[in-house]
Structure formats: C-alpha cells, structure tokens
Scaffold this motif. Structure first.
Motif, PDB file in Angstrom:
ATOM      1  N   THR A  26       0.840  -1.203   0.000  1.00 24.45           N
ATOM      2  CA  THR A  26       0.000   0.000   0.000  1.00 24.45           C
ATOM      3  C   THR A  26       0.869   1.244   0.000  1.00 24.45           C
ATOM      4  O   THR A  26       0.581   2.224  -0.708  1.00 24.45           O
TER       5      THR A  26
ATOM      6  N   ARG B 297       1.115   4.143  -2.836  1.00 29.92           N
ATOM      7  CA  ARG B 297       1.020   5.573  -2.558  1.00 29.92           C
ATOM      8  C   ARG B 297       2.215   6.319  -3.163  1.00 29.92           C
ATOM      9  O   ARG B 297       2.067   7.403  -3.740  1.00 29.92           O
TER      10      ARG B 297
ATOM     11  N   ASN C 196      -3.820  11.848  -4.548  1.00 26.92           N
ATOM     12  CA  ASN C 196      -5.140  12.118  -3.985  1.00 26.92           C
ATOM     13  C   ASN C 196      -6.190  11.079  -4.393  1.00 26.92           C
ATOM     14  O   ASN C 196      -7.303  11.076  -3.868  1.00 26.92           O
ATOM     15  N   LYS C 197      -5.822  10.182  -5.313  1.00 27.92           N
ATOM     16  CA  LYS C 197      -6.773   9.175  -5.785  1.00 27.92           C
ATOM     17  C   LYS C 197      -6.548   7.804  -5.149  1.00 27.92           C
ATOM     18  O   LYS C 197      -7.157   6.819  -5.547  1.00 27.92           O
TER      19      LYS C 197
ATOM     20  N   ASP D 170      -7.471   6.443  -2.342  1.00 27.02           N
ATOM     21  CA  ASP D 170      -8.636   5.774  -1.740  1.00 27.02           C
ATOM     22  C   ASP D 170      -9.558   5.172  -2.801  1.00 27.02           C
ATOM     23  O   ASP D 170     -10.020   4.028  -2.669  1.00 27.02           O
ATOM     24  N   SER D 171      -9.839   5.925  -3.863  1.00 27.56           N
ATOM     25  CA  SER D 171     -10.732   5.409  -4.903  1.00 27.56           C
ATOM     26  C   SER D 171     -10.095   4.245  -5.652  1.00 27.56           C
ATOM     27  O   SER D 171     -10.779   3.310  -6.069  1.00 27.56           O
TER      28      SER D 171
ATOM     29  N   ILE E 276      -7.916   2.037  -4.358  1.00 26.21           N
ATOM     30  CA  ILE E 276      -7.957   0.862  -3.482  1.00 26.21           C
ATOM     31  C   ILE E 276      -9.371   0.281  -3.409  1.00 26.21           C
ATOM     32  O   ILE E 276      -9.556  -0.931  -3.302  1.00 26.21           O
ATOM     33  N   LYS E 277     -10.386   1.150  -3.517  1.00 27.11           N
ATOM     34  CA  LYS E 277     -11.780   0.689  -3.468  1.00 27.11           C
ATOM     35  C   LYS E 277     -12.243   0.092  -4.798  1.00 27.11           C
ATOM     36  O   LYS E 277     -13.287  -0.577  -4.852  1.00 27.11           O
TER      37      LYS E 277
END
Length: 378
Positions: free
Chosen positions: A5, A9, A19-20, A22-23, A25-26
């Motif tokens: 992870t 990053r 900034n992306k 989180d999206s 990883i989802k």
C-alpha cells in the motif's frame, strides 16, 4: 497499512495522483492478498507518463489495468514484472514501445494494446513471452508485423484489425499452431499466399472483412478443418474458384456480402454440410441453382438480397427444409419456386415478385403468420 500500500502511494505520488489512492484501493479490480498487491486498476485517472517507474516492485502483481489514460511511451524498465499475467494498455496515446519492454514478463498470457497510435513494433518485442494466449493490437497504425509472432506458440487469439496492413508473408502465422481466432478486418490487404494459414489447423474464426481482397488463391482454407466462421464481407472479390471452400465440413457461417461476385460456381459450397448461415447480399450474382444448395441440409439463414436474380429453379430449396430466414429483397423473381412451399420452418421472409404470384405468396404468409412480404413492384 501493508508495505505494498505504501509502494502504491509512492507510485501515485510520482505520477501526480496521490489524492486518488482511496478510490483506486476501493476499485473492484484492485485486490490485495495477505497484504500483497495482486491486482491493480489505474484506469481513467489521467496518467500522461510512466517515467521510469517499475511495476515490478509489486512482486506478486498478476493483473494491471492502465487503459483510458494518456500514456504516450512505454519504457523497458516499466514492467520488470515476472508474475504479471494480464496487462491492459487500451485507449492510450502510445506511439513507441521499447523492444525489451516485456522481456521480464515471462508469465504474461494476456496483453492488450488496442486503440493507441502504434506504427511500429520491433520483431523481437515478444521474444520472451511464449505464454501469451491473447494478444490485441487492433486499432493502431501498423503496416508491418513481419516475424513478430514467431515465439508465440501458445497464442489463441490474435486481433490485428483496424491497422494499415497491406501485405502478409506466407510465414506470418506459421508458428501459431494453437491459434483459434484471427481478426484481420479493416486493413488494406489485397491478396494472400496460398499457404498462409497452412499451420493454423485449430482456427475456428477468421475475420477478413473490409479489406481490398480481389482474389483468393486456390486451397487457401484447405487445412482449416475445424473452422466455424469465415467473414469476407466488404472486399473486391469477383470470382471464387470452385475449390475455395473445399474440406470445410464444420463451417457454420460464411459471409460474402458486399463484394462484386458474378460467377458463383455450382460446386463451390459442396463440402459445407454443416453450414447454417450464408450471406450473399449485394453482389452481382444472377444465377442460383438447386446444385448450389443441395448439400446444405442444415442451412437456416440465407440472405441473397440486392443481386440481379430473376429466376430460381423449382427444386432449388428441396434440400433446405430447415430454412428459417430467407431474404431476397430486390431480387425480382419471375416465378415462385415450387420447393419454397416445403419450407415449413420459415420465420422471416422478404421477397420481391412480379405478377399474380404476389397474391399467392401473401395468402401463404398470412396463413403461416410469418415474415414480411414486399408487394408487386410492377
């Protein structure tokens, strides 16, 4: 937070898209297994350049999706990814790929470079990728693929459609003995060598539509005993040799629409005993006889509209009792063939007739409650 992870990053920071995180990883296509990244989707995030980043730092990465970005160049150091099996680079702006880009991807079995701006690939670009089964190079600008596939003995699907190919050597696909689907549609091919497909015995689908083919050499398909679908629509074919389709006992669909075919030999379809769908529309065929169709006992769809056919023998459909769809629009027939009334399975019909036979046909269609009927044109 896992080590992979943090690596992810760092990658996004380098690419200017931290900034992306989180999206990404989802995303359903991004997956971790025991904290290790095994699948990664970076689609549609606006990547313009990969710089010298090496996806090989994700040691367990098997799937990577980079489609719908703005990447122009791929470097040899980007994919030192031994475990990578599926790599998708569709819909970018890729113009150049270093010849050693995939040299470490020894387990790669799926590669798509569809819809880019590639004009040239080095003939050794896949030298270390013998496990590839699916290769999509469609919708690029390549005019030469010579010797590019020599090491891809496990390849099953090859898409070269929508390029600028003008010529293929007789050895182009000779190493592809496991090839199942070959797509060459929408190129500028004019002719083939007779033995171009001689080693592709497992081929089941061959797409050649929308080229500039004016002649097919005798015996070009003779080794394709397993083939199910041949599409030659939208070429410049005028005449077909009577042995063109010899030996194709398993062929289910043959598309010859939108050519210039005039002479249609009576024996040309004699071996197509499994044929279910035959498309002959928009040619210059003036004569069809019972002998053309006598061996096509499994035929279900016959499309011959927009040909100058005005007469059919009475027994022309006597062996085709399984016909479900018969379209002869703009073939202005003088007389209804007697065998037509034996076609009990018809579900869709389009005819153009002269004279009183119109009313007879209309009554017949109304009784069976099927199809369309185009009335008397006189």
């Amino acid at each position: 937070m896992s080590n992979d992870t943090e690596k992810l990053r760092g990658l996004l920071r380098q690419l200017g898209h931290e900034n992306k995180i989180d999206s990404i990883i989802k995303d359903n296509e991004t997956q971790f297994e025991d904290g290790k990244l095994i699948s990664l989707s970076l689609r549609r995030i606006g990547i313009k350049e990969l710089y010298d980043f090496d996806f090989g730092i994700f040691h367990d990465l098997r799937y990577l999706n980079l489609k719908h970005n703005m990447i122009k160049k791929i470097q040899s150091k980007n994919f030192n990814s031994v475990e990578l099996k599926k790599l998708i680079l569709d819909h970018n702006l890729i113009e150049k790929i270093d010849k050693n880009t995939f040299i470490h991807c020894i387990n790669l079995d799926y590669l798509s470079l569809r819809t880019n701006s590639i004009k040239f690939l080095d003939k050794k670009i896949f030298q270390n990728n013998s496990k590839i089964e699916h290769l999509d190079l469609s919708n690029n600008s390549m005019d030469n693929v010579s010797n590019m596939f020599d090491n891809l003995s496990n390849l099953k699907y090859l898409n070269l459609s929508r390029n600028r190919l003008k010529k293929l050597s007789n050895l182009e696909f000779s190493s592809l003995k496991n090839l199942i689907v070959l797509d060459l549609r929408v190129n500028e091919l004019k002719k083939f060598e007779a033995d171009i497909f001689q080693n592709n015995e497992k081929l089941i689908a061959l797409y050649l539509q929308n080229n500039k083919i004016s002649k097919l050499p005798d015996g070009i398909f003779k080794n394709l005993s397993h083939i199910l679908d041949i599409n030659l629509e939208g070429n410049n074919l005028i005449k077909l040799d009577k042995s063109t389709f010899d030996g194709l006992n398993n062929l289910l669909e043959l598309n010859l629409m939108n050519n210039q075919i005039e002479a249609f030999n009576e024996d040309i379809l004699k071996d197509l005993k499994s044929l279910e769908r035959l498309y002959l529309s928009n040619n210059k065929i003036s004569v069809l006889k019972m002998k053309h169709f006598q061996n096509l006992e499994k035929l279900k769809v016959l499309i011959v509209m927009n040909n100058p056919i005005y007469y059919l023998e009475d027994d022309i459909f006597s062996k085709n009792i399984l016909l479900e769809e018969l379209l002869m629009n703009n073939c202005i027939l003088e007389k209804i063939p007697e065998s037509f009334y034996e076609l009990r399975n018809l579900k869709k019909i389009k005819f153009m007739m002269r004279g009183d036979d119109n009313e007879i046909l209309k009554m017949y269609f109304d009784e069976k409650n099927i199809g369309d009927f185009i009335l008397n044109i006189e």
